[in-house]
Design a protein around this motif. Structure first.
Motif, PDB file in Angstrom:
ATOM      1  N   ALA A  98       0.765  -1.130   0.026  1.00  0.00           N
ATOM      2  CA  ALA A  98       0.126   0.090  -0.153  1.00  0.00           C
ATOM      3  C   ALA A  98       0.829   1.441   0.227  1.00  0.00           C
ATOM      4  O   ALA A  98       0.310   2.269  -0.245  1.00  0.00           O
ATOM      5  N   VAL A  99       2.019   1.004   0.263  1.00  0.00           N
ATOM      6  CA  VAL A  99       3.140   2.341   0.619  1.00  0.00           C
ATOM      7  C   VAL A  99       3.525   2.814  -0.900  1.00  0.00           C
ATOM      8  O   VAL A  99       4.091   2.048  -1.789  1.00  0.00           O
ATOM      9  N   PRO A 100       3.213   4.291  -1.237  1.00  0.00           N
ATOM     10  CA  PRO A 100       3.527   4.734  -2.596  1.00  0.00           C
ATOM     11  C   PRO A 100       5.040   5.148  -2.546  1.00  0.00           C
ATOM     12  O   PRO A 100       5.598   5.096  -1.539  1.00  0.00           O
ATOM     13  N   PRO A 101       5.722   4.965  -3.877  1.00  0.00           N
ATOM     14  CA  PRO A 101       7.058   5.455  -4.015  1.00  0.00           C
ATOM     15  C   PRO A 101       7.369   6.851  -3.380  1.00  0.00           C
ATOM     16  O   PRO A 101       6.483   7.584  -3.585  1.00  0.00           O
ATOM     17  N   THR A 102       8.638   7.091  -3.112  1.00  0.00           N
ATOM     18  CA  THR A 102       8.833   8.497  -2.503  1.00  0.00           C
ATOM     19  C   THR A 102       9.027   9.589  -3.566  1.00  0.00           C
ATOM     20  O   THR A 102       9.104  10.770  -3.066  1.00  0.00           O
ATOM     21  N   GLY A 103       9.037   9.219  -4.849  1.00  0.00           N
ATOM     22  CA  GLY A 103       9.233  10.175  -5.931  1.00  0.00           C
ATOM     23  C   GLY A 103       9.693   9.577  -7.110  1.00  0.00           C
ATOM     24  O   GLY A 103       9.421   8.039  -7.335  1.00  0.00           O
ATOM     25  N   ALA A 104      10.073  10.199  -8.233  1.00  0.00           N
ATOM     26  CA  ALA A 104      10.457   9.638  -9.450  1.00  0.00           C
ATOM     27  C   ALA A 104      11.812   9.171  -9.612  1.00  0.00           C
ATOM     28  O   ALA A 104      12.308   9.054 -10.541  1.00  0.00           O
ATOM     29  N   GLY A 105      12.761   9.827  -8.802  1.00  0.00           N
ATOM     30  CA  GLY A 105      14.022   9.631  -8.728  1.00  0.00           C
ATOM     31  C   GLY A 105      14.627   9.456  -7.350  1.00  0.00           C
ATOM     32  O   GLY A 105      14.193   9.516  -6.334  1.00  0.00           O
ATOM     33  N   CYS A 106      15.957   9.234  -7.405  1.00  0.00           N
ATOM     34  CA  CYS A 106      16.731   8.937  -6.207  1.00  0.00           C
ATOM     35  C   CYS A 106      16.957  10.124  -5.396  1.00  0.00           C
ATOM     36  O   CYS A 106      17.458  11.169  -5.733  1.00  0.00           O
ATOM     37  N   ALA A 107      16.076  10.282  -4.203  1.00  0.00           N
ATOM     38  CA  ALA A 107      16.065  11.508  -3.299  1.00  0.00           C
ATOM     39  C   ALA A 107      17.574  11.719  -2.894  1.00  0.00           C
ATOM     40  O   ALA A 107      17.826  13.105  -2.805  1.00  0.00           O
ATOM     41  N   ASP A 108      18.434  10.830  -2.640  1.00  0.00           N
ATOM     42  CA  ASP A 108      19.863  10.956  -2.016  1.00  0.00           C
ATOM     43  C   ASP A 108      20.514  11.670  -3.135  1.00  0.00           C
ATOM     44  O   ASP A 108      21.418  12.611  -2.970  1.00  0.00           O
ATOM     45  N   CYS A 109      20.551  11.124  -4.302  1.00  0.00           N
ATOM     46  CA  CYS A 109      21.355  11.735  -5.495  1.00  0.00           C
ATOM     47  C   CYS A 109      20.706  13.153  -5.544  1.00  0.00           C
ATOM     48  O   CYS A 109      21.622  14.264  -5.671  1.00  0.00           O
ATOM     49  N   ASP A 110      19.389  13.425  -5.730  1.00  0.00           N
ATOM     50  CA  ASP A 110      18.906  14.677  -5.957  1.00  0.00           C
ATOM     51  C   ASP A 110      19.528  15.628  -4.701  1.00  0.00           C
ATOM     52  O   ASP A 110      19.565  16.824  -5.132  1.00  0.00           O
ATOM     53  N   ALA A 111      19.653  15.475  -3.610  1.00  0.00           N
ATOM     54  CA  ALA A 111      20.037  16.196  -2.461  1.00  0.00           C
ATOM     55  C   ALA A 111      21.499  16.776  -2.699  1.00  0.00           C
ATOM     56  O   ALA A 111      21.918  17.742  -2.318  1.00  0.00           O
ATOM     57  N   VAL A 112      22.252  15.979  -3.193  1.00  0.00           N
ATOM     58  CA  VAL A 112      23.682  16.335  -3.534  1.00  0.00           C
ATOM     59  C   VAL A 112      23.991  16.677  -5.083  1.00  0.00           C
ATOM     60  O   VAL A 112      25.143  16.798  -5.471  1.00  0.00           O
ATOM     61  N   GLY A 113      22.972  16.604  -5.909  1.00  0.00           N
ATOM     62  CA  GLY A 113      23.214  17.172  -7.325  1.00  0.00           C
ATOM     63  C   GLY A 113      23.747  15.941  -8.042  1.00  0.00           C
ATOM     64  O   GLY A 113      24.436  16.204  -9.182  1.00  0.00           O
ATOM     65  N   GLY A 114      23.679  14.529  -7.693  1.00  0.00           N
ATOM     66  CA  GLY A 114      24.233  13.437  -8.188  1.00  0.00           C
ATOM     67  C   GLY A 114      23.347  13.018  -9.429  1.00  0.00           C
ATOM     68  O   GLY A 114      22.181  13.596  -9.737  1.00  0.00           O
ATOM     69  N   TRP A 115      23.703  11.855  -9.791  1.00  0.00           N
ATOM     70  CA  TRP A 115      22.926  11.240 -11.011  1.00  0.00           C
ATOM     71  C   TRP A 115      22.950   9.860 -10.752  1.00  0.00           C
ATOM     72  O   TRP A 115      23.715   9.332  -9.891  1.00  0.00           O
ATOM     73  N   TRP A 116      21.949   9.061 -11.589  1.00  0.00           N
ATOM     74  CA  TRP A 116      21.871   7.638 -11.122  1.00  0.00           C
ATOM     75  C   TRP A 116      21.798   6.567 -12.405  1.00  0.00           C
ATOM     76  O   TRP A 116      21.555   7.205 -13.511  1.00  0.00           O
ATOM     77  N   PHE A 117      22.058   5.551 -12.351  1.00  0.00           N
ATOM     78  CA  PHE A 117      22.280   4.589 -13.514  1.00  0.00           C
ATOM     79  C   PHE A 117      20.578   4.065 -13.764  1.00  0.00           C
ATOM     80  O   PHE A 117      19.809   4.256 -14.579  1.00  0.00           O
ATOM     81  N   HIS A 118      20.176   3.362 -12.730  1.00  0.00           N
ATOM     82  CA  HIS A 118      18.941   2.608 -12.628  1.00  0.00           C
ATOM     83  C   HIS A 118      18.551   2.805 -11.269  1.00  0.00           C
ATOM     84  O   HIS A 118      19.191   3.017 -10.074  1.00  0.00           O
ATOM     85  N   LEU A 119      16.971   2.753 -11.107  1.00  0.00           N
ATOM     86  CA  LEU A 119      16.493   3.094  -9.858  1.00  0.00           C
ATOM     87  C   LEU A 119      15.946   1.844  -9.065  1.00  0.00           C
ATOM     88  O   LEU A 119      15.137   0.996  -9.808  1.00  0.00           O
ATOM     89  N   ARG A 120      15.772   1.780  -7.721  1.00  0.00           N
ATOM     90  CA  ARG A 120      15.271   0.471  -7.151  1.00  0.00           C
ATOM     91  C   ARG A 120      14.253   1.187  -5.880  1.00  0.00           C
ATOM     92  O   ARG A 120      14.593   2.249  -5.623  1.00  0.00           O
ATOM     93  N   ARG A 121      13.126   0.503  -5.856  1.00  0.00           N
ATOM     94  CA  ARG A 121      12.244   0.967  -4.737  1.00  0.00           C
ATOM     95  C   ARG A 121      12.002  -0.055  -3.636  1.00  0.00           C
ATOM     96  O   ARG A 121      11.916  -1.085  -3.733  1.00  0.00           O
ATOM     97  N   PRO A 142      19.025  11.990 -13.711  1.00  0.00           N
ATOM     98  CA  PRO A 142      18.170  12.698 -14.234  1.00  0.00           C
ATOM     99  C   PRO A 142      18.727  13.433 -15.625  1.00  0.00           C
ATOM    100  O   PRO A 142      19.907  13.858 -15.406  1.00  0.00           O
ATOM    101  N   ALA A 143      17.817  13.897 -16.505  1.00  0.00           N
ATOM    102  CA  ALA A 143      18.266  14.692 -17.499  1.00  0.00           C
ATOM    103  C   ALA A 143      18.933  16.079 -17.134  1.00  0.00           C
ATOM    104  O   ALA A 143      18.760  16.455 -16.078  1.00  0.00           O
ATOM    105  N   GLY A 144      20.273  16.401 -17.834  1.00  0.00           N
ATOM    106  CA  GLY A 144      20.850  17.533 -17.309  1.00  0.00           C
ATOM    107  C   GLY A 144      21.965  17.522 -16.276  1.00  0.00           C
ATOM    108  O   GLY A 144      22.819  18.090 -16.024  1.00  0.00           O
ATOM    109  N   ARG A 145      21.951  16.234 -15.631  1.00  0.00           N
ATOM    110  CA  ARG A 145      23.012  16.109 -14.607  1.00  0.00           C
ATOM    111  C   ARG A 145      23.846  14.976 -14.929  1.00  0.00           C
ATOM    112  O   ARG A 145      24.931  14.485 -14.005  1.00  0.00           O
ATOM    113  N   VAL A 146      23.415  14.095 -15.824  1.00  0.00           N
ATOM    114  CA  VAL A 146      24.449  12.876 -16.354  1.00  0.00           C
ATOM    115  C   VAL A 146      25.717  13.499 -16.927  1.00  0.00           C
ATOM    116  O   VAL A 146      25.780  14.015 -17.945  1.00  0.00           O
TER     117      VAL A 146
END
Length: 117
Positions: free
Chosen positions: A10-33, A103-107
């Motif tokens: 029942a718990v929804p995902p926390t967002g569309a991307g990795c919040a930890d990467c977003d917090a530091v301006g990082g990027w990711w290859f693939h995502l896990r929930r 995400p686009a623009g940070r890779v």
């Protein structure tokens, strides 16, 4: 998979991307929930490896791929892959127009050199 308490459908995902990467301006290859709390983290090939870090910090052992068209689960506690599992609250993946890596623009242009193997 590790006990029923490891998955809360029942718990929804926390967002569309990795919040930890977003917090530091990082990027990711693939995502896990995280199947227990919905935390979205980046995979172990990503520079940040935030999905594994989330497991280590919380003890939440089961993740599901957060990539479009993928529905497999991984159990960190047992190091087992499951081809399928219970349906989780939508959305079941990041937006289809979000690139991978993202995400686009940070890779960086040399992103493949930064992948962890």
């Amino acid at each position: 998979m590790t006990g029923d308490h490891a998955i809360d459908p029942a718990v929804p995902p926390t967002g569309a991307g990795c919040a930890d990467c977003d917090a530091v301006g990082g990027w990711w290859f693939h995502l896990r929930r995280c199947a227990q709390c919905g935390h979205i983290g980046c995979c172990d090939s990503s520079p940040g490896q935030h999905a594994t870090a989330h497991f280590e910090a919380t003890g939440h052992p089961v993740v599901r791929s957060y990539e479009p068209g993928e529905d497999w689960f991984w159990d960190y506690a047992t190091n087992e892959l499951y081809e399928s599992g219970p349906d989780l609250a939508p959305p079941v993946s990041h937006p289809a127009d979000q690139p991978s890596p993202g995400p686009a623009g940070r890779v960086p242009s040399d992103w493949a050199k930064a992948l962890r193997r």
